[in-house]
Design an enzyme around this catalytic site. Structure first.
Site, mmCIF file in Angstrom:
data_model
loop_
_atom_site.group_PDB
_atom_site.id
_atom_site.type_symbol
_atom_site.label_atom_id
_atom_site.label_comp_id
_atom_site.label_asym_id
_atom_site.label_seq_id
_atom_site.Cartn_x
_atom_site.Cartn_y
_atom_site.Cartn_z
ATOM 1 N N PRO A 126 24.622 -4.244 39.106
ATOM 2 C CG PRO A 126 23.164 -4.532 37.305
ATOM 3 C CD PRO A 126 23.673 -3.491 38.259
ATOM 4 C CB CYS A 127 28.545 -8.235 40.006
ATOM 5 S SG CYS A 127 27.764 -9.873 39.994
ATOM 6 C CD GLN A 128 24.942 -9.906 36.265
ATOM 7 O OE1 GLN A 128 25.104 -8.719 36.522
ATOM 8 N NE2 GLN A 128 23.994 -10.620 36.828
#
Length: 360
Positions: A126-128
């Site tokens: 995940p890049c959030q």
């Protein structure tokens, strides 16, 4: 035959690219937690649309227990298990999809000793908490952020020692705020014997007309095997080539005849770095938002602006309409937007895999 495990699998862009690249492979397992994403993956790759009509001899509670055991489906923001909220056909679909997908579920709960052997491990975590447009909470190990799930891959890599690894994430992974943790992870891989190769690849250099830069890291266990990133390609498609001709009125903004000053071009475009979603043209003009909108400019400088359709967003990720159609039967437009925005551009992966597995 290349044996593959897809962590943070999404709707299976890696699998789509392996197919496009004509690389013989077998997906031996995946790890994915989001319910709608799992339905899309199964509809595209595992014939869920037919399998969902078959009889199941399990009770609802037995199906829920199976899902809970792999901690599926999870609320992506809170990591709360939502299996108890499923019922009827939705519960049946979720159970069948996870069985068909060979989903091992929440990566935090995976026992690597129970995984099958594989040669290639993909982990687009995940890049959030890394993205410029995200929360900027970072990816420090054990910090509890979604991006810190990267470190959950260590137990799998260390135990299974696959020959090839592929990481993908936003460009900001190698920015000043996160480069130290990226380097720390690369040093960890080196301690296991891997040689790492990383670069920033842009979708527009691999046949897709969008400016989407992503970090790709290839790690190879064999010290005698080199890797070179694929060369850039000429862009032959335009954005107009990927837009639908007849678009429902629901995708047009209600207060869409908006202009402070004329813009002398046929279309205006703006592409969000992480999440596809329509936005008001005023926001676009004031640069508060970076989503993609399009509209043919009238002679008076007004704009009949609209959002991209879900189908268009998947096209901009290099996904064929036939695969979009399968997924769209089971999930909402909101989810389809989110899934495309969180995925990887297929032609970029295809070019990368052709180079990585050219001897296969």
């Amino acid at each position: 035959m290349l044996r593959v495990f897809e962590a943070f699998a999404g709707y299976g862009s890696q699998r789509l690219a392996l197919i496009k690249a004509n690389i013989p492979h077998e997906i031996v397992g995946i790890s994915e937690i989001e319910g709608d994403v799992l339905l899309s993956y199964s509809a595209i790759h595992e014939n869920l649309l037919e399998e969902r009509n078959k009889n199941i001899k399990l009770t609802d509670d037995e199906m829920r227990d199976y899902l809970k055991n792999i901690n599926i489906p999870l609320d992506y923001k809170t990591f709360e298990n939502r299996a108890d909220k499923l019922g009827g056909q939705k519960l049946k679909d979720m159970y069948i999809a996870n069985k068909l997908n060979k989903n091992f579920g929440d990566i935090r709960s995976i026992d690597p000793k129970k995984l099958p052997d594989f040669d290639f491990f993909t982990y687009s975590f995940p890049c959030q908490d890394i993205s410029v447009a995200g929360y900027q909470n970072g990816l420090v190990a054990d910090s509890g952020t979604r991006s810190s799930l990267l470190w959950e891959c260590c137990k799998i890599i260390e135990h299974k020692k696959p020959k090839y690894l592929m990481m993908e994430n936003v460009k900001n992974l190698v920015g000043k705020n996160h480069k130290v943790n990226f380097n720390k992870f690369l040093l960890y891989l080196e301690s296991l014997g891997y040689t790492n190769y990383w670069d920033i690849l842009n979708a527009r250099d691999f046949g897709i007309p969008q400016n989407r830069e992503r970090v790709f890291c290839i790690s190879i266990l064999n010290p005698n095997e080199d890797f070179t990133f694929p060369q850039k390609q000429n862009l032959t498609l335009s954005m107009n080539d990927l837009l639908e001709e007849n678009v429902s009125e629901k995708f047009y903004l209600k207060n869409n005849q908006v202009s402070d000053e004329p813009i002398l071009q046929d279309y205006i475009y703006c592409l969000d770095s992480n999440y596809w979603k329509g936005t008001f043209l005023k926001d676009f003009l004031s640069k508060k938002r970076r989503q993609l909108v399009s509209g043919k400019v009238r002679p008076d400088g007004k704009y009949p602006a609209r959002r991209l359709t879900p189908r268009e967003t998947w096209r901009f990720m290099g996904v064929e309409d036939t695969n979009f159609d399968k997924a769209s039967i089971l999930v909402s437009n909101t989810s389809l937007y989110k899934q495309s925005g969180n995925s990887i551009v297929v032609p970029v992966l295809e070019s990368l895999f052709k180079e990585l597995f050219k001897s296969q």
